[in-house]
Design an enzyme around this catalytic site. Structure first.
Site, mmCIF file in Angstrom:
data_model
loop_
_atom_site.group_PDB
_atom_site.id
_atom_site.type_symbol
_atom_site.label_atom_id
_atom_site.label_comp_id
_atom_site.label_asym_id
_atom_site.label_seq_id
_atom_site.Cartn_x
_atom_site.Cartn_y
_atom_site.Cartn_z
ATOM 1 N N GLU A 163 0.749 -0.941 0.316
ATOM 2 C CA GLU A 163 -0.487 0.409 -0.252
ATOM 3 C C GLU A 163 1.374 1.033 -0.180
ATOM 4 O O GLU A 163 0.909 2.081 1.036
ATOM 5 C CB GLU A 163 -1.398 0.087 1.115
ATOM 6 C CG GLU A 163 -1.841 -1.275 0.860
ATOM 7 C CD GLU A 163 -3.755 -0.990 2.082
ATOM 8 O OE1 GLU A 163 -2.895 -1.164 3.556
ATOM 9 O OE2 GLU A 163 -4.193 -1.221 1.397
ATOM 10 N N GLU A 321 -6.556 -7.488 -0.440
ATOM 11 C CA GLU A 321 -6.903 -7.906 1.259
ATOM 12 C C GLU A 321 -9.263 -6.887 1.152
ATOM 13 O O GLU A 321 -8.655 -6.057 0.255
ATOM 14 C CB GLU A 321 -6.008 -6.554 1.348
ATOM 15 C CG GLU A 321 -4.788 -6.331 1.931
ATOM 16 C CD GLU A 321 -4.324 -5.987 2.475
ATOM 17 O OE1 GLU A 321 -4.791 -4.615 3.868
ATOM 18 O OE2 GLU A 321 -2.793 -5.378 2.598
ATOM 19 N N GLU A 369 -2.991 -3.833 15.341
ATOM 20 C CA GLU A 369 -3.734 -4.580 14.255
ATOM 21 C C GLU A 369 -4.697 -5.812 14.584
ATOM 22 O O GLU A 369 -5.298 -7.050 13.972
ATOM 23 C CB GLU A 369 -3.571 -5.325 13.461
ATOM 24 C CG GLU A 369 -3.171 -3.893 12.276
ATOM 25 C CD GLU A 369 -2.928 -4.197 11.384
ATOM 26 O OE1 GLU A 369 -3.142 -3.363 10.225
ATOM 27 O OE2 GLU A 369 -1.921 -4.782 10.609
HETATM 28 C C1 GLA Z 1 -4.305 -2.541 5.190
HETATM 29 C C2 GLA Z 1 -2.652 -3.077 4.765
HETATM 30 C C3 GLA Z 1 -2.568 -3.977 5.628
HETATM 31 C C4 GLA Z 1 -3.775 -4.003 6.999
HETATM 32 C C5 GLA Z 1 -4.826 -3.885 6.911
HETATM 33 C C6 GLA Z 1 -6.054 -3.554 7.889
HETATM 34 O O1 GLA Z 1 -5.125 -2.622 3.950
HETATM 35 O O2 GLA Z 1 -1.778 -3.097 3.606
HETATM 36 O O3 GLA Z 1 -1.588 -4.621 6.104
HETATM 37 O O4 GLA Z 1 -2.684 -3.002 8.193
HETATM 38 O O5 GLA Z 1 -5.059 -2.562 6.316
HETATM 39 O O6 GLA Z 1 -6.922 -2.876 7.637
#
Ligand code: GLA
Length: 683
Positions: A163, A321, A369
């Site tokens: 990301e 994701e 998380e």
């Molecule tokens: C993003 C990140 C993940 C995680 C998710 C949580 O998509 O890429 O590593 O932190 O958010 O929703």
């Protein structure tokens, strides 16, 4: 209508190597767990039908605990176990979060905010992509990963960083400032050209050398708008440049392995111009999280999926994701309701995803998380979340024939990141305009009618669409405006909304009246903008109302469709229509209320001859078709009708064929239980 261009056969396209059917899995972070847990992980992945996991995303500090000291043993073991279990790996470059020793030795790699605040280590992504020092370390780590695992039999895909830009879309550090100046020199050639583009005759901003130029750091009052826009462009390009640097190493060492990075295509991520990234990704991958507070979150999900397909230029893409249930980062983290995880997953598949992946495989027990859901929750396998994980694996196996099929749409919704940035700059007629609200208002009306849209950039080939929707395209290049006009001339119905065509790519107003670049196409000229105050509304001649925005518009060839019935503009046109070549161009000069917009959309779809996927789908039921064309490897042309019931009542929807989820024959209609899904392979 012209036929859509023929695309290469699905199996000729880059895809995670060796993954059969629909890819299924998630982020896998075994470094957080003891070896015994890793053994159980592979067994449970097999039970769930997982065939692809993303490994190593945040592993740098575990792989290189001290500079130059590599500890590969645990990752060797993980990849070997996954391979033995028949599970393929999307392997990360491990560069998404630098280890503490690196930022301690080189604090200059840390990024900065506009006010000079340093973003310190202790979370993740504490690096500047403009830092030559960080780049060198990241490239070195990537090369090591490629050299060590490039021929590992589990390797299916490279996952660069993670990301990019999620937490730090803009960096104002000195390294970023130097890179920005280089980028500007490349863009403009001379400082005089920059001065012209930035309009620096205004407020004594004239530069005499590039060395004087800075990023738009915290300033008194309003920063130069073109400087802000160029910095947004630069920042998106800079993240892409970082991706390319790592991707190039992977291509050099492992040319046979496809490469991607996970994008954030949704209404919530503004700063990366993903359309300009698309050509650099072997396969488009997206992360999407439902907005839990939004009762229509599934509509925004559908938009995200249609945008992913747009960025992928129609090719199948990876949902890299999403969440099985709650996330940890919203205001109140709602757990998903009955059937919601399956519906969310299949909504992405319906709109072109050939992979359903989650963050993450096993719910963390420590770290920020730990309350984020996962495929395998804290409470273990005797849980509804785990049963949903297993069920989804079964469903995706049954949907294997869908792989490689495509979505065809008659409607294009134009979406443009630089126009978004420009439309929401400060010192505009209203600060209340939100680009994505305007886009979503139109998208939602299409969704409610069961009409599928491609979300595309305005410079896309619009030739195959019957209806082209252009909401708030405040800044537009001459070339993009010409493409939109050409679509109307060729027979499409084009609808452009207010605050469009106003400026060129430098944010310079197109003189002679609004909506500038679209004046001739639309056959109108607005002489002045009349923004409405917060509680103000005007009535239109059909009895509906409008808010936010009005304009003093004159007809120059167009005919009025709606006029203002009250207010200072009473009697003047609010919505217009112009005959253009074989098609037409409508202008919506105000923001209609829901009923007003619904009526307009009905008229536009009627004129364009656009039909929903099935006639009159029940309210709250999403129906989308994927098609396998005769060019597909097995030569069989067929449709897959996805019916997603977002309501608490069972429904019947027109369909004929076999429901791949139940094996039941649908003869004229398919029964879909409350909260349920059907995927009918059409005869
Ligand atoms: C993003 C990140 C993940 C995680 C998710 C949580 O998509 O890429 O590593 O932190 O958010 O929703």
């Amino acid at each position: 209508m012209t036929e859509q261009p023929t695309r290469p056969a699905p199996d000729a396209r880059p895809w995670p190597l060796g993954v059969e059917g629909i890819a299924y899995g998630g982020d896998y972070n075994p470094e957080q767990w003891p070896v015994a847990t890793r053994v159980e992980d592979v067994e449970l992945m097999q039970r769930a039908g997982v065939n692809l996991v993303s490994v190593g995303i945040f592993s740098w500090a575990m792989l290189e605990p001290r500079e130059g000291e590599l500890d590969w043993g645990w990752l060797d073991d993980v990849l070997d176990r996954l391979h033995a279990g028949g599970i393929r790996v999307a392997l990360a470059t491990a560069t998404a979060s630098p280890p503490p020793w690196l930022t301690r030795a080189h604090p200059e790699v840390l990024p900065e905010l506009a006010d000079g605040t340093v973003l310190w280590p202790g979370a993740r992504q504490a690096y500047s992509v403009s830092s030559p020092v960080f780049r060198e370390y990241a490239v070195r780590m990537t090369r090591r990963m490629a050299e060590r695992y490039g021929s590992h039999p589990a390797l299916a895909l490279w996952h660069v960083d993670n990301e990019l830009g999620c937490h730090v879309p803009h960096d104002f550090s000195d390294d970023a400032a130097a890179a920005f100046r280089r980028w500007l020199e490349h863009r403009y050639g001379t400082v005089e050209a920059l001065d012209e583009a930035w309009g620096t005759a205004f407020w004594s901003q004239r530069y005499s050398t590039f060395d004087e130029v800075l990023p738009p750091r915290q300033v008194p009052g309003f920063a130069n708008p073109t400087q802000q826009l160029d910095f947004a462009r630069f920042s998106s390009d800079e993240l892409l440049t970082h991706y390319r640097a790592l991707r190039d190493v992977l291509r050099e060492v492992t040319p046979h392995v496809p490469t991607t990075t996970n994008l954030m295509l949704s209404t919530g991520t503004k700063w990366m111009d993903y359309f300009s990234w698309a050509d650099d990704l072997d396969v488009v991958a997206n992360d999407h999280y439902v907005r839990a507070h939004d009762p229509e979150g599934h509509v925004e999900l559908a938009f995200s999926a249609d945008l992913s397909r747009g960025v992928a230029d129609g090719r199948p893409w990876i949902l890299m994701e999403h969440s099985t249930s709650a996330v940890n980062w919203q205001e109140r983290n709602r757990a998903k309701g009955p059937g919601e995880m399956l519906r969310n997953s299949l909504a992405h598949v319906a709109r072109g995803a050939d992979a359903v992946m989650f963050f993450q495989w096993r719910q963390s027990r420590a770290g920020a998380e730990k309350f984020h859901s996962a495929m395998l929750p804290h409470a273990g396998t005797d849980t509804d979340v785990w049963r949903s994980t297993v069920r989804l694996g079964e469903v995706l196996r049954a949907l294997a024939p869908v792989r490689g099929s495509e979505v065809r749409a008659d409607v294009a919704l134009c979406f443009d990141y630089p126009a978004w940035w420009a439309a929401e700059l400060d010192s505009h007629p209203t600060q209340a305009l939100r680009y994505t609200d305007e886009v979503m208002a139109w998208y939602r009306q299409l969704w409610l009618r069961g009409v599928t849209a491609d979300v595309v950039r305005p410079g896309a080939d619009l030739g195959a669409y019957r209806l082209v929707v252009v909401p708030v395209l405040y800044s537009v290049t001459d070339a993009d405006a010409a493409r939109i006009a050409a679509a109307a001339r060729a027979g499409a119905t084009v609808v452009v909304t207010y605050f469009s065509g106003i400026v060129d790519e430098h944010d310079h107003v197109r003189l002679g009246g609004y909506p500038g670049a679209f004046r001739e196409l639309l056959g109108v000229r607005s002489e002045e903008i009349f923004p409405l105050l917060a509680a103000e509304r005007v009535t239109l001649d059909d009895g509906t109302t409008a808010d936010l925005w009005t304009e003093k518009t004159h007809l120059e060839g167009a005919v009025p469709v709606r006029t203002y019935a009250d207010g200072v503009l009473a009697g003047l046109p609010a919505v217009t229509r112009n005959d253009v070549g074989q098609g037409s161009a409508w202008y919506v000069a105000t923001r209609p209320d829901e009923l007003g917009l619904a009526r307009l959309v009905d008229e536009l779809l009627g004129e364009a001859g656009v039909l929903p996927t099935v006639p009159a789908p029940p309210p709250g039921v999403e129906v989308v078709r994927r098609r396998r064309t005769a060019e597909a490897p097995d030569g069989a042309a067929t449709g897959f009708l996805f019916v997603l019931n977002h309501t608490a009542e069972a429904v019947e929807v027109a369909a004929t064929g076999t429901d791949l989820l139940t094996g039941a024959e649908a003869r004229g209609s398919v029964h879909v239980p409350a909260h349920g899904v059907a995927v009918v392979q059409e005869a």
